[in-house]
Design an enzyme around this catalytic site. Structure first.
Site, PDB file in Angstrom:
ATOM      1  N   ASP A 251      -2.599   5.799   0.242  1.00 26.13           N
ATOM      2  CA  ASP A 251      -1.223   5.302  -0.030  1.00 26.13           C
ATOM      3  C   ASP A 251      -1.127   5.497  -1.407  1.00 26.13           C
ATOM      4  O   ASP A 251      -0.006   6.112  -2.139  1.00 26.13           O
ATOM      5  CB  ASP A 251      -0.693   4.182   0.681  1.00 26.13           C
ATOM      6  CG  ASP A 251      -1.803   2.876   0.070  1.00 26.13           C
ATOM      7  OD1 ASP A 251      -2.848   3.134  -0.459  1.00 26.13           O
ATOM      8  OD2 ASP A 251      -1.395   1.834   0.634  1.00 26.13           O
TER       9      ASP A 251
ATOM     10  N   SER B  14      -3.253 -10.155   6.566  1.00 28.79           N
ATOM     11  CA  SER B  14      -2.391 -11.224   6.622  1.00 28.79           C
ATOM     12  C   SER B  14      -1.625 -11.534   5.375  1.00 28.79           C
ATOM     13  O   SER B  14      -0.473 -11.917   5.597  1.00 28.79           O
ATOM     14  CB  SER B  14      -3.366 -12.419   6.652  1.00 28.79           C
ATOM     15  OG  SER B  14      -4.225 -12.501   5.477  1.00 28.79           O
TER      16      SER B  14
ATOM     17  N   GLY C 285      -8.041 -12.705   5.619  1.00 30.66           N
ATOM     18  CA  GLY C 285      -9.001 -12.140   4.929  1.00 30.66           C
ATOM     19  C   GLY C 285      -9.893 -11.197   5.403  1.00 30.66           C
ATOM     20  O   GLY C 285     -10.937 -10.892   5.092  1.00 30.66           O
TER      21      GLY C 285
ATOM     22  N   ASP D 273       0.419  -1.287   3.689  1.00 39.14           N
ATOM     23  CA  ASP D 273       0.495  -2.672   4.589  1.00 39.14           C
ATOM     24  C   ASP D 273       1.772  -3.206   4.752  1.00 39.14           C
ATOM     25  O   ASP D 273       2.054  -3.558   5.755  1.00 39.14           O
ATOM     26  CB  ASP D 273      -0.583  -3.433   3.805  1.00 39.14           C
ATOM     27  CG  ASP D 273      -1.925  -3.173   3.600  1.00 39.14           C
ATOM     28  OD1 ASP D 273      -2.172  -2.110   4.206  1.00 39.14           O
ATOM     29  OD2 ASP D 273      -2.741  -3.795   2.792  1.00 39.14           O
TER      30      ASP D 273
ATOM     31  N   GLY E 288      -8.982  -8.154   6.459  1.00 41.07           N
ATOM     32  CA  GLY E 288      -8.642  -6.608   6.407  1.00 41.07           C
ATOM     33  C   GLY E 288      -7.550  -6.240   7.432  1.00 41.07           C
ATOM     34  O   GLY E 288      -7.474  -5.186   7.459  1.00 41.07           O
ATOM     35  N   LEU E 289      -7.103  -7.140   7.965  1.00 36.11           N
ATOM     36  CA  LEU E 289      -5.894  -6.898   8.786  1.00 36.11           C
ATOM     37  C   LEU E 289      -4.444  -7.381   8.214  1.00 36.11           C
ATOM     38  O   LEU E 289      -3.474  -7.247   8.976  1.00 36.11           O
ATOM     39  CB  LEU E 289      -6.043  -7.642  10.283  1.00 36.11           C
ATOM     40  CG  LEU E 289      -7.320  -7.080  10.703  1.00 36.11           C
ATOM     41  CD1 LEU E 289      -7.790  -8.075  12.103  1.00 36.11           C
ATOM     42  CD2 LEU E 289      -7.595  -5.662  11.020  1.00 36.11           C
TER      43      LEU E 289
END
Ligand code: ADP
Ligand code: MG
Length: 423
Positions: free
Chosen positions: A78, A172, A167, A217, A169-170
């Site tokens: 990105d 939050s 925390g 993200d 890696g998804l």
């Protein structure tokens, strides 16, 4: 190495970790099981509004939700003006919100305990880059960015609760930003397009929090739609919703949170970004996106050192992998994306060098059990991996991963909806 700070699905006091970050907490009014799908639930809705009332002594004006995300393919592309393809998780961060007219921002999170567990109160006028510590800097940054952009947004009370593993890696953090931006903009009648909202959240993180992240993200949380992966060209900000219905093809996507986050993760991100920019500059190009896949060998030959060659090789091949996955999904060949995902992991491990033993163990275990493909997902140095597998293999592969890395958590997932108002 440090453990993931906390986990919304945590059930045991033994999982308590950093005193600075707070301890695990299962928030009221949201499913304690992070694998639970969040279908509308009037009881949970009421409990969440009651929690706001308990904290702030008055009812909220509304409730919003924004999801975490899994990145299917396109890692670290990105900020190189490239391509990404994330999808939204069914797990969300919810916010109950009411405006204030006294220039005060108050935030509270059901996910925080200990030192960060109370209400954080900030004067809206005092918000400035670098001025806020701890988790509250994320919502404070969003309010600051809204005002910086000239939007008439004042104080507010916000209560958050998340089922996105924090925390892990998804994303939050993006869910927290996006739910804040959506709630505040809607309450104040600020009309923002979804991509615009994501860019505002990215800017808040870049400038206020001081993290040089790309826009994937926040875009995923704001713009994804149920049943689809989102193909995003970060240079042109062109979006395409790509149907991604695994169940219809007898497939499953397993997310495995290793629940480790290596301590140097945040510092490395900036160095990787700087390395990519140095490589593009050495090639006389605006960004590594501009290196064509079939021009890769020539570009590598023109680069002055091995590190820049490795970074460039990852970004160029990764952009190509996003386009390969897109073409395969368009052709209805979902199974065939497996090897592309696995190749992406090898590239992140060997060229970009942001994997870690725990992520490699999950991927290797899955592949040894005949998963169709597996890769780390997210920024790296810990966090989560994804595994594409046949429905019939779900239990066997899941059990093998649990045996190999007992501390990990796993759930099967499908693409959920993007950010929205719930009530
Ligand atoms: P990820 O985005 O992969 O979950 P990050 O390290 O980028 O991991 O973001 C995690 C941080 O975001 C937490 O340490 C905390 O500061 C903040 N955060 C995310 N969700 C919440 C929440 N529900 N409540 C309070 N803080 C949160
Ligand atoms: Mg994050």
């Amino acid at each position: 190495m440090t453990e993931a700070a906390f986990d919304t699905s945590a059930t045991s006091a033994a999982q308590v970790t950093s005193a600075v970050q707070g301890t695990p907490a299962a928030p009221a009014g949201v499913p304690a099981d992070a694998s639970a799908h969040e279908a509308p639930d009037p009881d949970a809705e009421r409990a969440f509004r009651d929690a706001f009332q308990d904290v702030f002594g008055r009812p909220p004006e509304g409730v919003w939700a924004a999801p975490g995300r899994v990145n299917l393919i396109g890692e670290h592309t990105d900020y190189n003006d490239g391509y990404v393809m994330p999808f939204a998780l069914p797990h969300t961060t919810r916010a109950a919100v009411a405006r204030r007219d006294d220039g005060v921002l108050r935030v509270h999170s059901a996910n925080m305990r200990g030192g960060e567990g109370g209400v954080v109160e900030l004067a809206v006028d005092s918000l400035a880059p670098g001025a806020t510590e701890g988790w509250a800097r994320y919502p404070a940054a969003v309010l600051w960015a809204l005002r910086e952009s000239g939007h008439p947004v004042g104080g507010a009370d916000l209560h958050f609760a998340s089922t996105v593993p924090v925390g892990g890696g998804l994303s939050s953090s993006a869910a927290l930003q996006v739910v804040t931006a959506l709630a505040l903009s809607e309450l104040h009648g600020v009309e923002l397009g979804r991509q615009e909202l994501a860019l505002l959240c990215q800017r808040s993180e870049n400038v206020y929090v001081g993290a040089p992240v790309g826009v994937m993200d926040q875009t995923a949380s704001a713009c994804c739609t149920e049943g689809h992966a989102l193909h995003l060209d970060v240079r042109t900000l062109t979006q395409r919703q790509v149907p991604f219905d695994l169940a219809a093809e007898g497939l499953r996507l397993l997310v495995v949170d290793t629940r480790v986050k290596h301590a140097h993760a945040d510092g490395e991100y900036g160095k990787l970004r700087a390395g990519c920019e140095a490589a593009a500059a050495a090639l006389g190009l605006p960004a590594l996106r501009d290196v064509a896949y079939d021009g890769l060998d020539a570009a590598l030959a023109a680069l002055p050192d091995e590190r820049l060659r490795r970074l460039t090789r990852h970004i160029v091949t990764e952009n190509h992998r996003v386009e390969e996955v897109l073409a395969l999904l368009d052709a209805g060949r979902t199974r065939d994306i497996g090897p592309v995902l696995t190749a992406g992991h090898a590239s992140l491990r060997d060229d970009f060098r942001i994997s870690c033993p725990e992520l490699d163990l999950v991927v290797d275990t899955a592949l040894a059990e005949d998963a169709l493909g597996a890769r780390m997902t997210g920024g790296g140095f810990g966090g989560s991996a994804i595994v594409l597998l046949e429905e019939a293999d779900e239990e066997r592969i899941g059990a093998a991963i649990a045996r190999a890395l007992p501390r990990s958590r796993q759930f099967v997932t499908t693409p959920g909806p993007g950010a929205r108002r719930l009530s």
